[in-house]
Design a protein around this motif. Structure first.
Motif, PDB file in Angstrom:
ATOM      1  N   LEU A 193     -16.127  15.176  18.929  1.00  0.00           N
ATOM      2  CA  LEU A 193     -14.708  14.908  18.158  1.00  0.00           C
ATOM      3  C   LEU A 193     -14.699  13.751  17.898  1.00  0.00           C
ATOM      4  O   LEU A 193     -14.236  13.403  16.832  1.00  0.00           O
ATOM      5  CB  LEU A 193     -13.621  15.507  19.507  1.00  0.00           C
ATOM      6  N   MET A 194     -15.171  12.922  18.844  1.00  0.00           N
ATOM      7  CA  MET A 194     -15.110  11.531  18.498  1.00  0.00           C
ATOM      8  C   MET A 194     -15.955  11.067  17.270  1.00  0.00           C
ATOM      9  O   MET A 194     -15.795  10.370  16.387  1.00  0.00           O
ATOM     10  CB  MET A 194     -15.559  10.530  19.401  1.00  0.00           C
ATOM     11  N   THR A 195     -17.091  11.651  17.245  1.00  0.00           N
ATOM     12  CA  THR A 195     -18.061  11.478  16.188  1.00  0.00           C
ATOM     13  C   THR A 195     -17.198  11.900  14.920  1.00  0.00           C
ATOM     14  O   THR A 195     -17.471  11.396  13.920  1.00  0.00           O
ATOM     15  CB  THR A 195     -19.185  12.440  16.278  1.00  0.00           C
ATOM     16  N   SER A 196     -16.532  13.110  14.722  1.00  0.00           N
ATOM     17  CA  SER A 196     -15.874  13.626  13.483  1.00  0.00           C
ATOM     18  C   SER A 196     -14.795  12.524  13.093  1.00  0.00           C
ATOM     19  O   SER A 196     -14.638  12.269  12.172  1.00  0.00           O
ATOM     20  CB  SER A 196     -15.085  14.760  13.625  1.00  0.00           C
ATOM     21  N   LEU A 197     -14.007  11.877  14.166  1.00  0.00           N
ATOM     22  CA  LEU A 197     -13.101  10.929  14.062  1.00  0.00           C
ATOM     23  C   LEU A 197     -13.755   9.809  13.274  1.00  0.00           C
ATOM     24  O   LEU A 197     -13.159   9.247  12.341  1.00  0.00           O
ATOM     25  CB  LEU A 197     -12.379  10.765  15.069  1.00  0.00           C
ATOM     26  N   PHE A 198     -14.697   9.032  13.852  1.00  0.00           N
ATOM     27  CA  PHE A 198     -15.563   7.962  13.294  1.00  0.00           C
ATOM     28  C   PHE A 198     -16.000   8.434  12.033  1.00  0.00           C
ATOM     29  O   PHE A 198     -15.990   7.601  10.903  1.00  0.00           O
ATOM     30  CB  PHE A 198     -16.453   7.322  14.272  1.00  0.00           C
ATOM     31  N   GLY A 199     -16.656   9.528  11.808  1.00  0.00           N
ATOM     32  CA  GLY A 199     -17.328   9.847  10.561  1.00  0.00           C
ATOM     33  C   GLY A 199     -16.444  10.176   9.567  1.00  0.00           C
ATOM     34  O   GLY A 199     -16.608   9.478   8.411  1.00  0.00           O
ATOM     35  N   THR A 200     -15.423  10.811   9.628  1.00  0.00           N
ATOM     36  CA  THR A 200     -14.474  10.773   8.624  1.00  0.00           C
ATOM     37  C   THR A 200     -14.031   9.673   8.020  1.00  0.00           C
ATOM     38  O   THR A 200     -13.830   9.531   6.948  1.00  0.00           O
ATOM     39  CB  THR A 200     -13.288  11.858   9.217  1.00  0.00           C
ATOM     40  N   ILE A 201     -13.417   8.804   8.864  1.00  0.00           N
ATOM     41  CA  ILE A 201     -13.026   7.446   8.314  1.00  0.00           C
ATOM     42  C   ILE A 201     -13.861   6.723   7.553  1.00  0.00           C
ATOM     43  O   ILE A 201     -14.012   6.212   6.602  1.00  0.00           O
ATOM     44  CB  ILE A 201     -12.295   6.582   9.507  1.00  0.00           C
ATOM     45  N   HIS A 202     -15.354   6.799   8.416  1.00  0.00           N
ATOM     46  CA  HIS A 202     -16.434   6.088   7.725  1.00  0.00           C
ATOM     47  C   HIS A 202     -16.588   6.448   6.538  1.00  0.00           C
ATOM     48  O   HIS A 202     -17.432   5.811   5.494  1.00  0.00           O
ATOM     49  CB  HIS A 202     -17.747   5.998   8.648  1.00  0.00           C
ATOM     50  N   GLN A 203     -16.520   8.039   6.230  1.00  0.00           N
ATOM     51  CA  GLN A 203     -16.811   8.499   5.069  1.00  0.00           C
ATOM     52  C   GLN A 203     -15.769   8.171   3.867  1.00  0.00           C
ATOM     53  O   GLN A 203     -16.070   7.894   2.670  1.00  0.00           O
ATOM     54  CB  GLN A 203     -17.183   9.965   5.082  1.00  0.00           C
ATOM     55  N   ILE A 204     -14.654   8.154   4.266  1.00  0.00           N
ATOM     56  CA  ILE A 204     -13.538   7.638   3.245  1.00  0.00           C
ATOM     57  C   ILE A 204     -13.410   6.476   2.654  1.00  0.00           C
ATOM     58  O   ILE A 204     -13.305   6.183   1.597  1.00  0.00           O
ATOM     59  CB  ILE A 204     -12.269   7.888   4.210  1.00  0.00           C
ATOM     60  N   ILE A 205     -14.036   5.381   3.402  1.00  0.00           N
ATOM     61  CA  ILE A 205     -14.103   4.010   2.757  1.00  0.00           C
ATOM     62  C   ILE A 205     -14.936   3.863   1.623  1.00  0.00           C
ATOM     63  O   ILE A 205     -14.306   3.472   0.697  1.00  0.00           O
ATOM     64  CB  ILE A 205     -14.425   3.170   4.156  1.00  0.00           C
ATOM     65  N   PRO A 206     -16.210   4.469   1.640  1.00  0.00           N
ATOM     66  CA  PRO A 206     -16.783   4.193   0.460  1.00  0.00           C
ATOM     67  C   PRO A 206     -16.329   5.274  -0.755  1.00  0.00           C
ATOM     68  O   PRO A 206     -16.449   4.943  -1.893  1.00  0.00           O
ATOM     69  CB  PRO A 206     -18.427   4.613   0.535  1.00  0.00           C
ATOM     70  N   ALA A 207     -15.937   6.395  -0.291  1.00  0.00           N
ATOM     71  CA  ALA A 207     -15.121   7.330  -1.087  1.00  0.00           C
ATOM     72  C   ALA A 207     -13.907   6.742  -2.010  1.00  0.00           C
ATOM     73  O   ALA A 207     -13.634   7.238  -3.136  1.00  0.00           O
ATOM     74  CB  ALA A 207     -14.812   8.629  -0.190  1.00  0.00           C
ATOM     75  N   GLN A 208     -13.128   5.793  -1.391  1.00  0.00           N
ATOM     76  CA  GLN A 208     -11.946   5.298  -1.945  1.00  0.00           C
ATOM     77  C   GLN A 208     -12.421   5.072  -3.553  1.00  0.00           C
ATOM     78  O   GLN A 208     -11.661   5.229  -4.412  1.00  0.00           O
ATOM     79  CB  GLN A 208     -11.620   3.915  -1.247  1.00  0.00           C
ATOM     80  N   LYS A 209     -13.237   4.212  -3.447  1.00  0.00           N
ATOM     81  CA  LYS A 209     -13.990   3.552  -5.018  1.00  0.00           C
ATOM     82  C   LYS A 209     -13.920   4.890  -5.856  1.00  0.00           C
ATOM     83  O   LYS A 209     -13.532   4.527  -7.104  1.00  0.00           O
ATOM     84  CB  LYS A 209     -15.029   2.857  -4.870  1.00  0.00           C
ATOM     85  N   LEU A 210     -14.289   5.799  -5.453  1.00  0.00           N
ATOM     86  CA  LEU A 210     -14.531   7.166  -6.552  1.00  0.00           C
ATOM     87  C   LEU A 210     -13.508   7.839  -6.655  1.00  0.00           C
ATOM     88  O   LEU A 210     -13.164   7.937  -7.523  1.00  0.00           O
ATOM     89  CB  LEU A 210     -15.524   7.890  -5.851  1.00  0.00           C
ATOM     90  N   LEU A 211     -12.639   8.027  -5.562  1.00  0.00           N
ATOM     91  CA  LEU A 211     -11.187   8.815  -5.675  1.00  0.00           C
ATOM     92  C   LEU A 211     -10.418   7.802  -6.766  1.00  0.00           C
ATOM     93  O   LEU A 211      -9.559   8.360  -7.308  1.00  0.00           O
ATOM     94  CB  LEU A 211     -10.571   8.991  -4.372  1.00  0.00           C
ATOM     95  N   ARG A 212     -10.415   6.694  -6.496  1.00  0.00           N
ATOM     96  CA  ARG A 212      -9.712   5.792  -7.251  1.00  0.00           C
ATOM     97  C   ARG A 212      -9.726   5.983  -8.578  1.00  0.00           C
ATOM     98  O   ARG A 212      -8.771   5.927  -9.595  1.00  0.00           O
ATOM     99  CB  ARG A 212     -10.182   4.218  -7.125  1.00  0.00           C
ATOM    100  N   ASN A 213     -10.843   6.518  -9.241  1.00  0.00           N
ATOM    101  CA  ASN A 213     -10.866   6.850 -10.554  1.00  0.00           C
ATOM    102  C   ASN A 213     -10.346   8.353 -11.116  1.00  0.00           C
ATOM    103  O   ASN A 213     -10.223   8.514 -12.321  1.00  0.00           O
ATOM    104  CB  ASN A 213     -12.281   6.775 -10.937  1.00  0.00           C
ATOM    105  N   ASP A 214     -10.065   8.932 -10.184  1.00  0.00           N
ATOM    106  CA  ASP A 214      -9.403  10.151 -10.517  1.00  0.00           C
ATOM    107  C   ASP A 214      -8.012   9.896 -10.895  1.00  0.00           C
ATOM    108  O   ASP A 214      -7.315   9.358 -10.744  1.00  0.00           O
ATOM    109  CB  ASP A 214      -9.092  11.112  -9.175  1.00  0.00           C
TER     110      ASP A 214
END
Lengths: 210, 210
Positions: free
Chosen positions: A154-175
């Motif tokens: 559960l904690m892995t999913s918490l950390f992992g999800t946020i850590h994935q969102i950080i680099p994804a931001q730059k990409l979502l930004r272009n949507d």
DNA sequence: AGCAAAGTTAAACAAACGTTTAATTTAAAC
DNA sequence: GTTTAAATTAAACGTTTGTTTAACTTTGCT
């Protein structure tokens, strides 16, 4: 821990950003010196070496993180699920507020060679787990949470999800969906979305039958 | 795409492992040449440059990944949730089977400078999303899945959880709980745990009311 | 066998790296 | 005002970096 002057702090901040953007080995001390507008020799003079500079960054952020963790659970009047909701929100705020540092953590934890930095990261994660575990266990015994819960995952999913969102931001930004939003509201938007998603996720796993 | 000889492949494999362990900039072409037992010049001779070598690795793995994605949804007789369960398991197997490559992906997607590698990574993620989205939408219209689902966040948790588990392995390995298990069964154990956790997670968010 | 292409090598290349030196300036203390 | 330590600088240090060169060996073809 020694005092940190304003000049040292500005070097730390610049180095943090560059390490986050290009990685530790991808960033030269000359890059850092130039962007921080100081002489190259000042970095060795203040921090000893490039490695020690990275350590200083981690220690600086980690000190705040441990205080953050200690303050995380003062209110004991809340219901277990609300406690966890509060933790999630404060977590999102913390990590999204220091994205550069989180990038460094993401990178550094991948290193195979044993480093003091990697050890600090895992010490922090263990502390987080040690904080979450008793809440879950207590609530389980009280019959509020489900019996069969894998807290580590559960904690892995918490950390992992946020850590994935950080680099994804730059990409979502272009949507086109977000293109008209300004930087701040876009970020707030994303944090909101993260919050809703993670709370759903935790509630489901903690309280629902399967 | 050109042919790849056995020697070239061994260089790719060695480079993949070293890039994963120490990062791209943290690995020298001399390191790679030595471990792969070839002359330094052979790397430029075969791949052109160190950057192109990394690109070759990514293209090599990506080709397999795209075939993997195409084969992901042949069976149309399954129920939506079972389809997704199957996807999760195959996903876990794929990613845990190429951990070194996943480390490279984790690192590379953090880079701020626009690189061909980073673009390939996001192209792959978009394909995954494009595959998941219609399954969810169809099941929503059929009344099987819940109306309010953030598929992007759900996929982020999927990727993020697995990406977090990979570096965590080395740490969990030291726990007394797993110390007596051999490498293979430990890995299988973890995959099982991941599978159970992620299926719970998806089922909860896709089918439960909140 | 003879030849051309591909493969392989040790050596050398310039550039960039992290770090140190020695000289100079600034600041503080007496 | 003189002295002492800290701060700052430009230059140089020796490595290591990725890449190239030029000579040599192997391979495959006619």
């Amino acid at each position: 821990m020694e005092e940190i002057s304003e000049k040292q702090l500005s070097i730390l901040k610049v180095a943090e950003r560059l390490f986050a953007d290009q990685g530790f080995h991808g960033t030269s001390v000359r890059d850092i010196a130039q962007e921080a507008d100081v002489n190259i020799a000042m970095i060795s003079y203040y921090f000893g070496s490039k490695d020690k500079l990275l350590e200083s960054i981690v220690k600086y952020r980690m000190k705040a993180s441990q205080k953050f963790i200690q303050d995380l659970l003062v209110d004991d009047t809340m219901k277990p699920l609300d406690k966890i909701y509060a933790m999630i929100d404060r977590f999102i705020n913390k990590m999204m507020g220091e994205q550069n540092f989180q990038c460094i953590m993401s990178r550094e934890q991948l290193n195979s060679e044993k480093s003091p930095v990697r050890d600090l990261i895992w010490e922090l994660k263990r502390e987080m787990l040690g904080l979450m575990q008793p809440i879950v266990t207590d609530a389980q015994e009280a019959g509020i949470f489900h019996k069969d819960i894998d807290v580590v995952m559960l904690m892995t999913s918490l950390f992992g999800t946020i850590h994935q969102i950080i680099p994804a931001q730059k990409l979502l930004r272009n949507d086109p969906e977000f293109s008209d939003l300004d930087e701040a509201t876009f970020k707030e938007n994303l944090k909101q979305r993260l919050s809703i998603h993670l709370k759903k996720l935790f509630k489901a796993i903690l309280t629902h039958e399967f």
